[in-house]
Design a protein around this motif. Structure first.
Motif, PDB file in Angstrom:
ATOM      1  N   VAL A  91       6.048  40.074 -44.899  1.00 18.02           N
ATOM      2  CA  VAL A  91       4.649  40.462 -45.173  1.00 18.02           C
ATOM      3  C   VAL A  91       4.042  41.320 -44.071  1.00 18.02           C
ATOM      4  CG1 VAL A  91       4.164  38.426 -46.600  1.00 18.02           C
ATOM      5  CG2 VAL A  91       3.618  38.383 -44.145  1.00 18.02           C
ATOM      6  N   HIS A  92       4.741  41.458 -42.945  1.00 17.73           N
ATOM      7  CA  HIS A  92       4.226  42.334 -41.885  1.00 17.73           C
ATOM      8  C   HIS A  92       4.046  43.757 -42.411  1.00 17.73           C
ATOM      9  CE1 HIS A  92       3.493  44.129 -38.039  1.00 17.73           C
ATOM     10  NE2 HIS A  92       4.707  44.582 -37.836  1.00 17.73           N
ATOM     11  N   TRP A  93       4.923  44.150 -43.369  1.00 18.74           N
ATOM     12  CA  TRP A  93       4.880  45.534 -43.822  1.00 18.74           C
ATOM     13  C   TRP A  93       4.374  45.625 -45.254  1.00 18.74           C
ATOM     14  CZ3 TRP A  93       4.922  48.183 -39.714  1.00 18.74           C
ATOM     15  CH2 TRP A  93       4.931  49.569 -39.779  1.00 18.74           C
ATOM     16  N   VAL A  94       3.724  46.715 -45.580  1.00 12.85           N
ATOM     17  CA  VAL A  94       3.141  46.857 -46.917  1.00 12.85           C
ATOM     18  C   VAL A  94       4.216  46.806 -48.004  1.00 12.85           C
ATOM     19  CG1 VAL A  94       3.177  49.396 -46.825  1.00 12.85           C
ATOM     20  CG2 VAL A  94       1.474  48.230 -48.268  1.00 12.85           C
ATOM     21  N   TYR A 135       8.729  54.642 -40.155  1.00 17.55           N
ATOM     22  CA  TYR A 135       9.211  53.294 -39.801  1.00 17.55           C
ATOM     23  C   TYR A 135      10.173  52.753 -40.864  1.00 17.55           C
ATOM     24  CZ  TYR A 135       5.122  53.781 -36.781  1.00 17.55           C
ATOM     25  OH  TYR A 135       4.199  54.255 -35.874  1.00 17.55           O
ATOM     26  N   SER A 193       2.515  36.958 -39.980  1.00 18.14           N
ATOM     27  CA  SER A 193       3.283  38.189 -40.194  1.00 18.14           C
ATOM     28  C   SER A 193       4.447  38.306 -39.222  1.00 18.14           C
ATOM     29  CB  SER A 193       2.374  39.393 -39.998  1.00 18.14           C
ATOM     30  OG  SER A 193       2.154  39.621 -38.611  1.00 18.14           O
ATOM     31  N   ARG A 216       4.662  43.118 -48.878  1.00 15.50           N
ATOM     32  CA  ARG A 216       3.448  42.306 -49.017  1.00 15.50           C
ATOM     33  C   ARG A 216       3.530  41.319 -50.171  1.00 15.50           C
ATOM     34  NH1 ARG A 216      -1.518  46.240 -50.242  1.00 15.50           N
ATOM     35  NH2 ARG A 216      -2.591  44.255 -50.454  1.00 15.50           N
TER      36      ARG A 216
END
Ligand SMILES: [Mn+2]
Ligand SMILES: [Mn+2]
Lengths: 264, 264
Positions: free
Chosen positions: B79-82, B206, B247, B85
């Motif tokens: 969930v750290h990244w879109v 990224y 996250s 999510r």
């Protein structure tokens, strides 16, 4: 890969070995340690959102955190207590890593703790446990199971009245027995603190902190799911954050547990 | 105790199996992630003494802490990244505990990273590694060894110039290969971030965060002591704090490593 590791991964893969999470969720509503107002206060767990896929960081979500070292399911290092202040390798960053994996003995105190919130674990109680399950091996965690972790109401979990806190724990003689005659690696509880709620009035005060940490031993508090562990036969992985001169740390406590009826 | 756990404790006891700590000390002077000022900022690690066997608490020593979830040696959750999510079980408190113990492949990029701080790990580099060490098994950690952790000067560790940060990482095709064709559990680095310093300019930006977390996989950053691991044959224990919807999390990363020449 060497056989012992191949076997470990295989047993986890087949389910012959399970991982049981002994950790409560770190959240703002988890009960925090309560101390008299005249002494320094441990900060409760707080989260502050930094961004959530929005104008503060479009592709990512994350939080800033603040809390005391002794928050949630956590580890006590020897330097936490004045009796352990001069122990070599006594802080979270200097404890030998070999101490982070150790077997566990789980002492069922559920009925007694339900009957009396001030229940004290005694040497006699442990000797009766040993008569049934065998001698507590040197280097073991001794975990006091009370099912206290099942109290989801924070008032019931803390259990304060006009006199103070009422939660179970070990008596001084019990702690000395575990340290001096069984050479355990540490003592773990489901309550806030390894000592009983009324332990400020014991001699010495907070005997579990005093004797355990004075002997270089560790504590675990606010453990969960101890009811999923066998009395013997589980192995704990309990590694605190490597905090510089840390006195303790929230951590993930995992237990490796053989599944009944399966070969491992 | 079941045989696999008896063997594990015995191998640790004899030294046939060692525990290697892959964790940097969490301290105020450890380099923090640096972002443009217009986005939300991750708080650096700070400690505040609450008492030290003094008038603020005569028998005990402890600290309050504050820091971002992505501080020091730490774990990235999907969930750290879109892209991750909406992954089920994608935050620190919901990830299946079975994912916290997994084997590791260590890719030696030391010489290339010393030659070029912007070195990019490629699919071809991994295929050459596989030709020597065998196919990367599904469910493995892939750890990019650069010896970056040995840079004790924070300026050299961050390695910024007018253009931005210059640190090694994987290229987009390499990440897709690991996710889609090798089904790894995650990717780990010695630098701040699983992506290269210049990865904001890649397509997608990224890529390690984008593809790994989009596929429900994990990241480890600011690892230490990767030079003490064999290319294959180590098992990682990497369990983040159980932060509510977390996250990511600082954590203790331990590797179980067979000792050369000893039976385990
Ligand atoms: Mn504590
Ligand atoms: Mn991160």
């Amino acid at each position: 890969m060497t056989a012992v590791l191949t076997d470990l991964l295989a047993a986890l893969g087949t389910g012959a070995l399970r991982i049981v999470d002994l950790t409560h969720t770190l959240a703002p509503d988890f009960p925090n340690i309560t101390l008299p107002p005249e002494v320094g206060q441990s900060r409760p767990f707080r989260m502050e959102e930094v961004s959530r896929y929005d104008e503060r960081g479009g592709a990512w979500y994350w939080n800033n955190l603040s809390f005391g070292e002794h928050t949630g399911t956590h580890f006590d290092a020897p330097v936490h207590w004045v009796s352990g202040r001069d122990r070599p390798n006594g802080s979270c960053d200097t404890i030998p890593v070999g101490d982070f994996i150790a077997p566990a003995c789980v002492i069922d105190c559920v009925a007694d703790s339900a009957r009396d919130a001030d229940f004290l674990l005694t040497r006699g109680f442990l000797e009766a446990w040993e008569a049934e399950h065998g001698r507590i091996p040197a280097g073991s965690w001794v975990l006091m199971r009370t099912d206290w972790s099942k109290k989801t109401d924070p008032v019931a979990y803390q259990n304060f009245d006009a006199i103070g806190q009422h939660t179970p724990g070990p008596d001084p003689d019990c702690v000395r027995f575990l340290v001096e005659e069984r050479d355990v690696i540490g003592f773990g509880t489901e309550t806030i603190g390894t000592d009983a709620g009324q332990a400020a009035h014991f001699l010495p005060p907070y005997p579990c902190h005093y004797y355990m940490h004075g002997a270089g031993k560790y504590g675990l508090q606010c453990l969960a799911n101890l009811d999923l562990l066998p009395p013997t036969g589980a192995v704990l992985i309990a590694a605190p954050l490597k905090i510089l001169q840390g006195s303790g740390s929230p951590l993930r406590v995992l237990a490796l547990v053989p599944t009944a009826g399966q070969r491992a």
